[in-house]
Write a protein that holds these residues in place. Structure first.
Motif, PDB file in Angstrom:
ATOM      1  N   ALA A   1       5.361  -6.398   6.105  1.00 31.15           N
ATOM      2  CA  ALA A   1       4.690  -6.507   4.818  1.00 31.15           C
ATOM      3  C   ALA A   1       3.183  -6.666   5.000  1.00 31.15           C
ATOM      4  O   ALA A   1       2.381  -6.122   4.240  1.00 31.15           O
ATOM      5  CB  ALA A   1       5.254  -7.696   4.025  1.00 31.15           C
TER       6      ALA A   1
ATOM      7  N   GLU B   1       0.494  -4.125   3.453  1.00 30.52           N
ATOM      8  CA  GLU B   1      -0.594  -4.566   2.585  1.00 30.52           C
ATOM      9  C   GLU B   1      -1.946  -4.158   3.157  1.00 30.52           C
ATOM     10  O   GLU B   1      -2.838  -3.707   2.432  1.00 30.52           O
ATOM     11  CB  GLU B   1      -0.529  -6.081   2.411  1.00 30.52           C
ATOM     12  CG  GLU B   1      -1.533  -6.624   1.397  1.00 30.52           C
ATOM     13  CD  GLU B   1      -1.331  -8.104   1.156  1.00 30.52           C
ATOM     14  OE1 GLU B   1      -1.717  -8.897   2.051  1.00 30.52           O
ATOM     15  OE2 GLU B   1      -0.790  -8.484   0.108  1.00 30.52           O
ATOM     16  N   TYR B   2      -2.090  -4.260   4.477  1.00 31.34           N
ATOM     17  CA  TYR B   2      -3.337  -3.863   5.136  1.00 31.34           C
ATOM     18  C   TYR B   2      -3.584  -2.369   4.942  1.00 31.34           C
ATOM     19  O   TYR B   2      -4.704  -1.939   4.637  1.00 31.34           O
ATOM     20  CB  TYR B   2      -3.257  -4.191   6.624  1.00 31.34           C
ATOM     21  CG  TYR B   2      -4.449  -3.706   7.428  1.00 31.34           C
ATOM     22  CD1 TYR B   2      -5.665  -4.371   7.379  1.00 31.34           C
ATOM     23  CD2 TYR B   2      -4.348  -2.559   8.211  1.00 31.34           C
ATOM     24  CE1 TYR B   2      -6.754  -3.922   8.105  1.00 31.34           C
ATOM     25  CE2 TYR B   2      -5.437  -2.098   8.938  1.00 31.34           C
ATOM     26  CZ  TYR B   2      -6.633  -2.778   8.890  1.00 31.34           C
ATOM     27  OH  TYR B   2      -7.719  -2.315   9.606  1.00 31.34           O
TER      28      TYR B   2
ATOM     29  N   ARG C   1       1.970  -3.028  -6.732  1.00 32.13           N
ATOM     30  CA  ARG C   1       1.081  -4.186  -6.815  1.00 32.13           C
ATOM     31  C   ARG C   1       1.602  -5.246  -7.781  1.00 32.13           C
ATOM     32  O   ARG C   1       1.164  -6.385  -7.753  1.00 32.13           O
ATOM     33  CB  ARG C   1      -0.311  -3.746  -7.281  1.00 32.13           C
ATOM     34  CG  ARG C   1      -1.094  -2.970  -6.234  1.00 32.13           C
ATOM     35  CD  ARG C   1      -2.412  -2.469  -6.828  1.00 32.13           C
ATOM     36  NE  ARG C   1      -3.207  -1.771  -5.837  1.00 32.13           N
ATOM     37  CZ  ARG C   1      -4.159  -2.313  -5.112  1.00 32.13           C
ATOM     38  NH1 ARG C   1      -4.409  -3.596  -5.246  1.00 32.13           N
ATOM     39  NH2 ARG C   1      -4.846  -1.605  -4.245  1.00 32.13           N
TER      40      ARG C   1
ATOM     41  N   ARG D   1       4.500  -4.486  -1.344  1.00 31.98           N
ATOM     42  CA  ARG D   1       3.483  -4.394  -0.301  1.00 31.98           C
ATOM     43  C   ARG D   1       2.673  -5.682  -0.238  1.00 31.98           C
ATOM     44  O   ARG D   1       1.611  -5.732   0.345  1.00 31.98           O
ATOM     45  CB  ARG D   1       2.555  -3.203  -0.586  1.00 31.98           C
ATOM     46  CG  ARG D   1       3.265  -1.859  -0.497  1.00 31.98           C
ATOM     47  CD  ARG D   1       2.336  -0.737  -0.884  1.00 31.98           C
ATOM     48  NE  ARG D   1       3.014   0.553  -0.855  1.00 31.98           N
ATOM     49  CZ  ARG D   1       2.478   1.683  -1.270  1.00 31.98           C
ATOM     50  NH1 ARG D   1       1.252   1.687  -1.762  1.00 31.98           N
ATOM     51  NH2 ARG D   1       3.144   2.810  -1.207  1.00 31.98           N
ATOM     52  N   SER D   2       3.204  -6.697  -0.853  1.00 35.96           N
ATOM     53  CA  SER D   2       2.519  -7.982  -0.903  1.00 35.96           C
ATOM     54  C   SER D   2       3.186  -8.973   0.040  1.00 35.96           C
ATOM     55  O   SER D   2       4.386  -9.208  -0.033  1.00 35.96           O
ATOM     56  CB  SER D   2       2.541  -8.528  -2.337  1.00 35.96           C
ATOM     57  OG  SER D   2       2.160  -9.878  -2.353  1.00 35.96           O
TER      58      SER D   2
ATOM     59  N   ASP E   1       8.772  -0.791   1.848  1.00 34.76           N
ATOM     60  CA  ASP E   1       7.651  -0.594   0.938  1.00 34.76           C
ATOM     61  C   ASP E   1       8.111  -0.343  -0.489  1.00 34.76           C
ATOM     62  O   ASP E   1       7.325  -0.385  -1.421  1.00 34.76           O
ATOM     63  CB  ASP E   1       6.726   0.540   1.409  1.00 34.76           C
ATOM     64  CG  ASP E   1       7.425   1.895   1.417  1.00 34.76           C
ATOM     65  OD1 ASP E   1       8.632   1.958   1.105  1.00 34.76           O
ATOM     66  OD2 ASP E   1       6.765   2.889   1.746  1.00 34.76           O
TER      67      ASP E   1
ATOM     68  N   ARG F   1      -2.473  -0.431   2.544  1.00 31.20           N
ATOM     69  CA  ARG F   1      -2.816  -0.179   1.150  1.00 31.20           C
ATOM     70  C   ARG F   1      -4.281  -0.485   0.877  1.00 31.20           C
ATOM     71  O   ARG F   1      -4.996   0.279   0.240  1.00 31.20           O
ATOM     72  CB  ARG F   1      -1.926  -1.046   0.248  1.00 31.20           C
ATOM     73  CG  ARG F   1      -2.150  -0.832  -1.253  1.00 31.20           C
ATOM     74  CD  ARG F   1      -1.574  -1.985  -2.040  1.00 31.20           C
ATOM     75  NE  ARG F   1      -2.346  -3.207  -1.796  1.00 31.20           N
ATOM     76  CZ  ARG F   1      -1.898  -4.425  -2.044  1.00 31.20           C
ATOM     77  NH1 ARG F   1      -0.675  -4.604  -2.485  1.00 31.20           N
ATOM     78  NH2 ARG F   1      -2.662  -5.479  -1.819  1.00 31.20           N
ATOM     79  N   ASP F   2      -4.759  -1.627   1.398  1.00 30.76           N
ATOM     80  CA  ASP F   2      -6.147  -2.007   1.197  1.00 30.76           C
ATOM     81  C   ASP F   2      -7.100  -1.033   1.881  1.00 30.76           C
ATOM     82  O   ASP F   2      -8.173  -0.721   1.355  1.00 30.76           O
ATOM     83  CB  ASP F   2      -6.385  -3.427   1.726  1.00 30.76           C
ATOM     84  CG  ASP F   2      -5.667  -4.489   0.899  1.00 30.76           C
ATOM     85  OD1 ASP F   2      -5.291  -4.180  -0.247  1.00 30.76           O
ATOM     86  OD2 ASP F   2      -5.485  -5.617   1.404  1.00 30.76           O
TER      87      ASP F   2
END
Length: 221
Positions: free
Chosen positions: A115, A119-120, A52, A83-84, A79, A122-123
């Motif tokens: 990416a 990110e999706y 992050r 991940r942004s 990754d 991870r959220d």
């Protein structure tokens, strides 16, 4: 002319970094790729940082060296880089060419899409974890209770083991032991071992003497 590469390896925690967890697999993947394409690996950079984080000094050094040496930034997995979406976009805008070993044919739009999915994911994991914890708390589950029970169990076992050594430790003192090293020598001579089956050292002896409440203040190693 062979392409020159600068590799960037990343792990997420200090513990992983100290143990080398994940680094060797990334390094092997990078080396296999370089050998396969007949390239030249100029340098390797390793960073311990969370995915992050938006500030990565080692990554910035890697990019700077790529610019200076006209090299390609090489990573084992996308990754591992970030991940942004914004971070990947800013890297692409920097003008430095980079390759992800797990998808070397990916173009810039594809890397941005990967990416996005990373990110999706991870959220979604964070959201599911938060929901699961909230549901458990609503059912009356005391979060962290298992850890407390386990810690209490370990403490009880350690105290029981220490008590089995009270007699030998006191006997060591009665026989003239002045230091932790002296006590360790007496325990080893008696054929006794630590709870792990190892020989006694001043450090392991200190833990037992302290747990038994015997002469810890004035003793030295």
């Amino acid at each position: 002319m062979a392409t020159t590469y600068i590799s960037y390896l990343r792990v997420s925690t200090d513990r992983q970094g100290a143990a080398g967890l994940g680094i060797e697999a990334q390094r092997e993947a990078v080396q296999r790729y370089v050998a396969c394409v007949g390239g030249n690996l100029l340098a390797e950079h390793v960073e311990v940082e969370t995915g992050r984080s938006a500030t990565r000094p080692i990554l910035l050094q890697s990019i700077a060296q790529c610019r200076r040496d006209r090299a390609v930034l090489l990573i084992a997995r996308l990754d591992r880089l970030a991940r942004s979406v914004s971070f990947i976009a800013s890297l692409i805008d920097s003008g430095v060419e980079f390759v992800a070993v797990d998808n070397p044919a990916a173009n810039k739009p594809m890397l941005q899409m990967l990416a996005v999915f990373g990110e999706y994911e991870r959220d979604q994991i964070a959201a599911r974890t938060k929901a699961a914890l909230s549901a458990a708390k609503a059912r009356g589950v005391v979060l962290g209770a298992n850890g407390k029970v386990l810690a209490a169990s370990h403490k009880a076992a350690a105290e029981t083991f220490a008590e089995t050594l009270r007699g030998p430790v006191q006997e060591a003192f009665e026989n003239g032991a002045k230091t932790l090293k002296d006590v360790a020598w007496h325990l080893n001579e008696a054929g006794l071992t630590t709870s792990q089956g190892s020989r006694w050292s001043p450090q392991s002896t200190h833990r037992i003497v302290h747990r038994l409440g015997l002469r810890t203040a004035a003793m030295t190693a």
